[in-house]
Motif scaffolding. Structure first.
Motif: not given
Ligand code: 13P
Ligand code: SF4
Length: 345
Positions: A155-176
């Motif tokens: 949380a809370p930035d969904r764009h930063l979360g998505r970017y990090i998720q795409s780079k790491t493959g981590a299992d993350m639930l994202l705030w909106k």
């Protein structure tokens, strides 16, 4: 106007000395505040470096020119220092998007996940989180946690979360949540602009939408983008972040041409108007008044601040262990188990 600015600047210099204070400024505030911070022994930096600088400064008063979460972070890391801000109403859309009660309920609903929050949050949210990250270190920290087998709430930035998720493959639930400034950058318009400037490199802050990040040559924090502006071998750069950074970019790379990335289409009156309304609340007048009056001052509940410090210290410990750029403070190794886990994988 220039004369009035000069008078105010001189007054602030004298007040900083009288109050034994340093000015800690972000790259998005007005150019005159950035310059004043550097000229008076303070700093202008990204949010990670602002936190480190404030913590390590011997000054007894920190004046934070930025937004409220930056002032709160300074206070959490230096509870015995006085932290003043020009205007405490200078908030952040990410902070606003993540109220403490809703965040706590989300954490309660997912006890099997650790909570990683962006620094752009309130002290109360940081107090509930396991880790705090900034844009300059978030990718490394999440990669580290992912390698340790952790599942995460982000949380809370969904764009930063998505970017990090795409780079790491981590299992993350994202705030909106989203940043009202970066969310406005337009991928389609950027593509058109790149066609007009085929040799330009594209520098993007990761709070921007995927359609913009996907076109970047460099993605990074404000400091990382400024470093790229200086070191990249290109004469033209398109910059997708708050236009406040252009001041520093022009200073470090005076012979390069910087173009603000588009936030709107062809028919709009302002095509590149990425400027944070809350950062813009910092000015010379209210800065002088804050020093003169000793107010407004950041006040935090001691229990919340103490709890929030644990997750902030984890980030600073991690940064120190990875980059070896941070002077370790006395109680950084408080969580020894954690500290042992930090470091090159
Ligand atoms: P940086 O940590 O990159 O300075 O970002 C802070 C911020 O609020 C960006 O919008
Ligand atoms: Fe918050 Fe966006 Fe302003 Fe940064 S630019 S302080 S993320 S609203």
């Amino acid at each position: 106007m220039i004369e009035q600015q000069r008078t105010l600047t001189e007054r602030i210099r004298a007040l900083l000395e009288r109050e034994q204070a340093v000015l800690v400024a972000h790259y998005y505030v007005a150019a005159e505040l950035q310059d004043l911070a550097e000229q008076t022994g303070g700093c202008v930096a990204d949010s990670l470096e602002m936190a480190r600088f404030g913590r390590d400064s011997p000054a007894c008063t920190l004046v934070v020119a930025g937004v409220r979460f930056m002032g709160e972070t300074a206070k959490i890391l230096s509870p015995h220092k006085r932290v003043l801000m020009p205007d405490l109403a200078a908030t952040c859309s990410l902070d606003l998007s993540c109220p403490q009660e809703a965040f706590n309920a989300w954490c309660d609903a997912h006890p099997e996940r650790i909570a990683v929050v962006y620094a752009n949050t309130s002290a109360a949210v940081k107090a509930r989180a396991d880790w705090v990250v900034t844009s300059s270190i978030g990718l490394d920290i999440v990669a580290h946690l992912h390698a340790r087998g952790e599942k995460m709430l982000w949380a809370p930035d969904r764009h930063l979360g998505r970017y990090i998720q795409s780079k790491t493959g981590a299992d993350m639930l994202l705030w909106k949540g989203a940043c009202v400034v970066h969310d406005e950058f337009k991928g389609i318009e950027l593509k058109l602009l790149r066609a007009e400037h085929p040799d330009a490199k594209v520098l993007v802050h990761p709070e921007s939408p995927a359609s913009v990040v996907d076109q970047a040559d460099v993605v990074g924090s404000t400091t990382q983008l400024i470093q790229a502006a200086q070191t990249l071998d290109a004469r033209e750069m398109i910059v997708a972040t708050d236009i406040g950074v252009l001041h520093k970019m022009h200073t470090v790379a005076p012979n390069k041409h910087f173009i603000a990335a588009p936030t709107a289409g062809q028919s709009a009156t302002c095509k590149s108007c990425a400027h944070c309304p809350w950062m813009a609340m910092n000015g010379l007048s209210n800065l002088a008044a804050a020093l003169e009056n000793g107010a407004p001052e950041i006040q935090l509940d001691a229990g919340i601040a103490e709890q929030a410090r644990i997750s902030l210290d984890r980030m600073l410990d991690f940064a120190a262990a990875r980059g070896k750029t941070v002077r370790a403070s006395g109680d950084l190794a408080r969580d020894r188990t954690l500290f042992a886990n930090v470091g090159p994988a």
